[in-house]
Design a protein around this motif. Sequence first.
Motif, PDB file in Angstrom:
ATOM      1  N   LEU A  58      32.750   5.192  -7.515  1.00 15.27           N
ATOM      2  CA  LEU A  58      31.959   4.897  -6.164  1.00 15.27           C
ATOM      3  C   LEU A  58      30.978   3.753  -6.376  1.00 15.27           C
ATOM      4  O   LEU A  58      30.862   2.801  -5.391  1.00 15.27           O
ATOM      5  CB  LEU A  58      31.502   5.918  -5.413  1.00 15.27           C
ATOM      6  N   ALA A  59      30.186   3.697  -7.249  1.00 14.01           N
ATOM      7  CA  ALA A  59      28.952   2.774  -7.588  1.00 14.01           C
ATOM      8  C   ALA A  59      29.603   1.368  -7.721  1.00 14.01           C
ATOM      9  O   ALA A  59      29.208   0.323  -7.422  1.00 14.01           O
ATOM     10  CB  ALA A  59      28.247   3.297  -8.679  1.00 14.01           C
ATOM     11  N   ALA A  60      30.689   1.592  -8.421  1.00 12.58           N
ATOM     12  CA  ALA A  60      31.465   0.107  -8.745  1.00 12.58           C
ATOM     13  C   ALA A  60      32.232  -0.412  -7.565  1.00 12.58           C
ATOM     14  O   ALA A  60      32.795  -1.430  -7.732  1.00 12.58           O
ATOM     15  CB  ALA A  60      32.370   0.516 -10.058  1.00 12.58           C
ATOM     16  N   HIS A  61      32.492   0.507  -6.670  1.00  9.44           N
ATOM     17  CA  HIS A  61      33.202   0.210  -5.483  1.00  9.44           C
ATOM     18  C   HIS A  61      32.421   0.480  -4.302  1.00  9.44           C
ATOM     19  O   HIS A  61      32.938   1.327  -3.477  1.00  9.44           O
ATOM     20  CB  HIS A  61      34.679   0.767  -5.416  1.00  9.44           C
ATOM     21  N   PRO A  62      31.434  -0.013  -3.927  1.00 11.30           N
ATOM     22  CA  PRO A  62      30.688   0.391  -2.512  1.00 11.30           C
ATOM     23  C   PRO A  62      31.184  -0.005  -1.411  1.00 11.30           C
ATOM     24  O   PRO A  62      31.057   0.540  -0.315  1.00 11.30           O
ATOM     25  CB  PRO A  62      29.338  -0.627  -2.727  1.00 11.30           C
ATOM     26  N   GLU A  63      32.476  -0.851  -1.294  1.00 14.87           N
ATOM     27  CA  GLU A  63      33.084  -0.972  -0.226  1.00 14.87           C
ATOM     28  C   GLU A  63      34.134   0.027   0.240  1.00 14.87           C
ATOM     29  O   GLU A  63      34.656  -0.017   1.423  1.00 14.87           O
ATOM     30  CB  GLU A  63      34.048  -2.211  -0.414  1.00 14.87           C
TER      31      GLU A  63
END
Length: 160
Positions: A119-124
């Motif tokens: 989730l940190a790598a995909h905040p969107e």
Amino acid sequence: RPIQPVIQLHIIQKLQLPEQFLQAQHVCTYVSRDREVETHQLIEMLLGKHKRVSVPRIKPDYSIELVEIASFQQALDQAALSTLPAGANAPNLVIVPLVACDLAKNRIGRGKGSYDKFLAAHPEITTIGLAYDWQVIDQIHPDPWDQPLDTILTDTRAIT
């Protein structure tokens, strides 16, 4: 505690209401185990609504790779499936498992940080955690790397 199927069904029915769910074209959900909110019916429902569905595969380094599925049986047999190619569209919505959560939408998972890293790598990506009301505790003290959820749905409430 024994988990009643009607409670699990109530949580899944609530999941169909938020706008994020209705608009999501690609949903990633966990395959439930142990005392997690059961997702088997959810996966079947998502596939029945013709949404792209992927499930996480946890790699030896505890990172997540996504595996797209076309049936619940494939979710159970995910080791035989290929992962989404690099550059493939990330899901719009991730359904996140948890062991406990709080009203600030912090969660405790299984302790390896797999979802937090992803989730940190995909905040969107929009996140929804599924929980039983007895899993909601007063306060969790998150670590700096912990990723709070956007929404948590329980059998009695929505924490937004």
